[in-house]
Motif scaffolding. Sequence first.
Motif, PDB file in Angstrom:
ATOM      1  N   PHE A 170     -10.748  30.306 -12.700  1.00  0.00           N
ATOM      2  CA  PHE A 170      -9.554  30.326 -13.532  1.00  0.00           C
ATOM      3  C   PHE A 170      -9.110  31.770 -13.773  1.00  0.00           C
ATOM      4  O   PHE A 170      -9.926  32.699 -13.823  1.00  0.00           O
ATOM      5  CB  PHE A 170      -9.816  29.642 -14.864  1.00  0.00           C
ATOM      6  N   ASP A 171      -7.806  31.906 -13.932  1.00  0.00           N
ATOM      7  CA  ASP A 171      -7.252  33.246 -14.142  1.00  0.00           C
ATOM      8  C   ASP A 171      -7.902  33.948 -15.329  1.00  0.00           C
ATOM      9  O   ASP A 171      -8.189  35.149 -15.279  1.00  0.00           O
ATOM     10  CB  ASP A 171      -5.740  33.153 -14.357  1.00  0.00           C
ATOM     11  N   ASP A 192      -5.990  27.993 -18.691  1.00  0.00           N
ATOM     12  CA  ASP A 192      -6.822  28.903 -17.894  1.00  0.00           C
ATOM     13  C   ASP A 192      -7.377  30.056 -18.726  1.00  0.00           C
ATOM     14  O   ASP A 192      -7.914  31.007 -18.195  1.00  0.00           O
ATOM     15  CB  ASP A 192      -6.030  29.444 -16.711  1.00  0.00           C
ATOM     16  N   ARG A 193      -7.230  29.949 -20.040  1.00  0.00           N
ATOM     17  CA  ARG A 193      -7.754  30.923 -20.984  1.00  0.00           C
ATOM     18  C   ARG A 193      -6.923  32.202 -21.050  1.00  0.00           C
ATOM     19  O   ARG A 193      -7.369  33.210 -21.602  1.00  0.00           O
ATOM     20  CB  ARG A 193      -9.225  31.265 -20.695  1.00  0.00           C
ATOM     21  N   ILE A 231      -9.997  37.573 -15.384  1.00  0.00           N
ATOM     22  CA  ILE A 231      -9.735  38.706 -16.269  1.00  0.00           C
ATOM     23  C   ILE A 231     -11.009  39.070 -17.025  1.00  0.00           C
ATOM     24  O   ILE A 231     -11.324  40.254 -17.209  1.00  0.00           O
ATOM     25  CB  ILE A 231      -8.585  38.369 -17.243  1.00  0.00           C
ATOM     26  N   TYR A 232     -11.777  38.074 -17.446  1.00  0.00           N
ATOM     27  CA  TYR A 232     -13.040  38.329 -18.149  1.00  0.00           C
ATOM     28  C   TYR A 232     -14.002  39.133 -17.276  1.00  0.00           C
ATOM     29  O   TYR A 232     -14.693  40.043 -17.749  1.00  0.00           O
ATOM     30  CB  TYR A 232     -13.667  37.008 -18.575  1.00  0.00           C
ATOM     31  N   ASP A 243     -21.467  39.980  -7.848  1.00  0.00           N
ATOM     32  CA  ASP A 243     -20.435  40.620  -8.658  1.00  0.00           C
ATOM     33  C   ASP A 243     -19.116  40.570  -7.898  1.00  0.00           C
ATOM     34  O   ASP A 243     -19.009  41.181  -6.822  1.00  0.00           O
ATOM     35  CB  ASP A 243     -20.828  42.063  -8.950  1.00  0.00           C
ATOM     36  N   PRO A 244     -18.089  39.891  -8.435  1.00  0.00           N
ATOM     37  CA  PRO A 244     -16.840  39.733  -7.679  1.00  0.00           C
ATOM     38  C   PRO A 244     -16.025  41.017  -7.563  1.00  0.00           C
ATOM     39  O   PRO A 244     -15.031  41.047  -6.842  1.00  0.00           O
ATOM     40  CB  PRO A 244     -16.081  38.674  -8.478  1.00  0.00           C
ATOM     41  N   ILE A 245     -16.412  42.059  -8.277  1.00  0.00           N
ATOM     42  CA  ILE A 245     -15.653  43.313  -8.154  1.00  0.00           C
ATOM     43  C   ILE A 245     -16.506  44.421  -7.523  1.00  0.00           C
ATOM     44  O   ILE A 245     -16.084  45.574  -7.489  1.00  0.00           O
ATOM     45  CB  ILE A 245     -15.101  43.761  -9.525  1.00  0.00           C
TER      46      ILE A 245
END
Length: 727
Positions: A620-621, A594-595, A625-626, A653-655
């Motif tokens: 993916f996790d 998952d990098r 984080i990216y 934008d997911p955040i």
Amino acid sequence: MFFMRKKPKGSLLIIVILTIMMVSPIMTGHITSESHQSNQPQSNNILTGMTLNYGVGSLIMDLDPQFAWDSASVDVINQVCEGLFGYDLNNPELSIVPVLATELGTWNAEATEYTVTLKQGVTFHDGSVFDAWDVQWTFNRLNWFIDNDMTQIAELYEPLASLYPGNPLLINNTEILDNYTVRFHLNYPYVPFMSLLCFSGSAILSQMSTPEFALLETATDILVGTGPYEYIEQTLEYTKLRAYDDYHSKWINDSPEEVNFIFYPDKASKSQALLDGEVHMIDNMDPSYIDLFESNPYITVTEPDKSTIIYYMGMNNKQINRTMRQAINYAIDYEFLIEDLLGGTVDRVTSPIPEGILYHNPDLDNPTLNVFHARQILVDDGVVPFDTNVFDDSWWRNKADFDPIATYNYTWNIGNMFRENLGILTVDNLREIGIDVVLTGLLWEDYLPLLLGDFNKLQLFGSGWGPDYNDPSNFINPLFSNTSASNNAQVNDPTLQAMMMDGLTEINETARRDLYYDMQTYIVEDLMPWVFLYTPLQQIAHSKLIGIISLNSMGILHFYDIDIPFDRDNDGLTDREEIDTFYTDPLNPDTDNDRLTDGEEVNIYHTNPLNPDSDNDGVFDGEEIYYHADPLNADSDNDGLSDGDEINLYSTDPIKPDSDYDGLSDGEEINLYSTDPIKMDSDNDGLTDGEEINLYYSDPIDPDSDNDGVSDGEEIYYHADPLNADS
């Protein structure tokens, strides 16, 4: 043991830093190999694949435990073979614990019979089952070698031979009471016998794989024991050991599965190998590398700690009486010796039983430099006239120069700079009390015979001693008994002799401790047979990859007791953690691909290292984080859209809950109003989607909500009603 036939055991898993570099290491006899380094073994994957490379200055010299007496050999033997007893290396006092026995044995009242119950379920590396017959066979074999003068360790098993010439052997016979109980019958009382059973020469050997009447050949034979490691092979470059799968104590630590003792010809090359990552630890390092080690983020250097090796200036007690010995003890400048001659890297020896050895007495009144007191001793005993002024320095110095109270010879081995400097210091110090000292330097080959027995030719001289096993008698008796061949100071004191004999036969532990406390007080504060000098300090330098290694005063090396957090995939989790706790792949830094490394998932983000998408949001996790999203929250910005939908479907934008800053959350735009979450004015009517929904109630996806031919934005501009065609 005198430091001439073998090097001190203090080089165990440890690095002993002797700041006194002896060209001919008196009383250590450092035995080194003449081979050269090449073709070193690679770290193979054995079992869980954890391999430790240990850089050493000498490979095993003698494979047979019943002959070996050098520390390089004993270090290997102690991994492969076990005795009935051993030491608790986690206890600073190194208390004796059962190994192949179930508990400590029992003495009869006369201390001539010692009964031991044996551990069951133990096998040798060759598969044979350990029992009482192996114990009997092992000690019968040892006695046969002693009787036939075939072993160099004989004196340890004939400790009172001069007192019992008719029966010099300590062990008369080993009786089998049943399959798992033996009774040792001794020819004379000897309470330190239990400590002797901890020595490598008492290791129990396999009858199936060990020749009975011949010593093991180091070059060709295989040593077989019950220990945690099997002996695999030795070449000119390395010795290889491998973990024994069926070890009776089980593998509870993250210990190395393979150990390679790799030969390096000198301290500098070993130290450089540690810096270069070729080895994980070394047995002795070049002191000039300490700063490099301490500044290296991948290497740990422990704080200096005392060893159990002692160095002293011997005085021939036959030729130098007690009064003179006492005066000399108070005339020596110990501070100058420790700080200037030895650079402050050693500690003063305070007793013939050093700290770390059983029954060391820490409360002794040791002589310190006090020239006036030394002179007063001579005055009080009538060595000089009673009216001699102890404060008249000139009188005492002139006495030494022109009419000395006594003239003594100080002998040292040429090339040993410390001992040469000690002689110069002794000349200067004893001149202050009217004694003349003559310096005599000898070549090593001429000096050694004097230390080995021609004691009458020595008056003042440097010497040292280290233990074979942890018992005070291993220091006191050989160094001070009038029957000992190692008593190079020729001590012959009836009071001390009686106490020494009592110490060998007293089976009550408290009474025995008191005896040795009294002996030390008598030796240090009254008899003063030597000038007690120093004990070296020991340090360990090792790779941080192998966790924490603790020192022990005997310098015993036992890899089984080392908890080594190997991390072969460098993911931040030890192999043992990956295998036993997290069930991840210890050879893959990112088990779920998952990098994120497994260590990052466990230690930093607390995600699931076995699930690439811990929150099941479609991302993916590592990607979360990216994007600075929360890998444990499917909707990081709580806008009603999963992070996966935002990233993969809508490009939002997911955040940020409102990606286009139009006053509507992304989820509202998608789920309620069908507007474009990345466009503020979805219908291009001059009003943002948020204004249309929240202020004007117009349709955000229809530019002319009332179909009057004027866009909603224009109607607002002209103050018309965008919901009424006829405003």
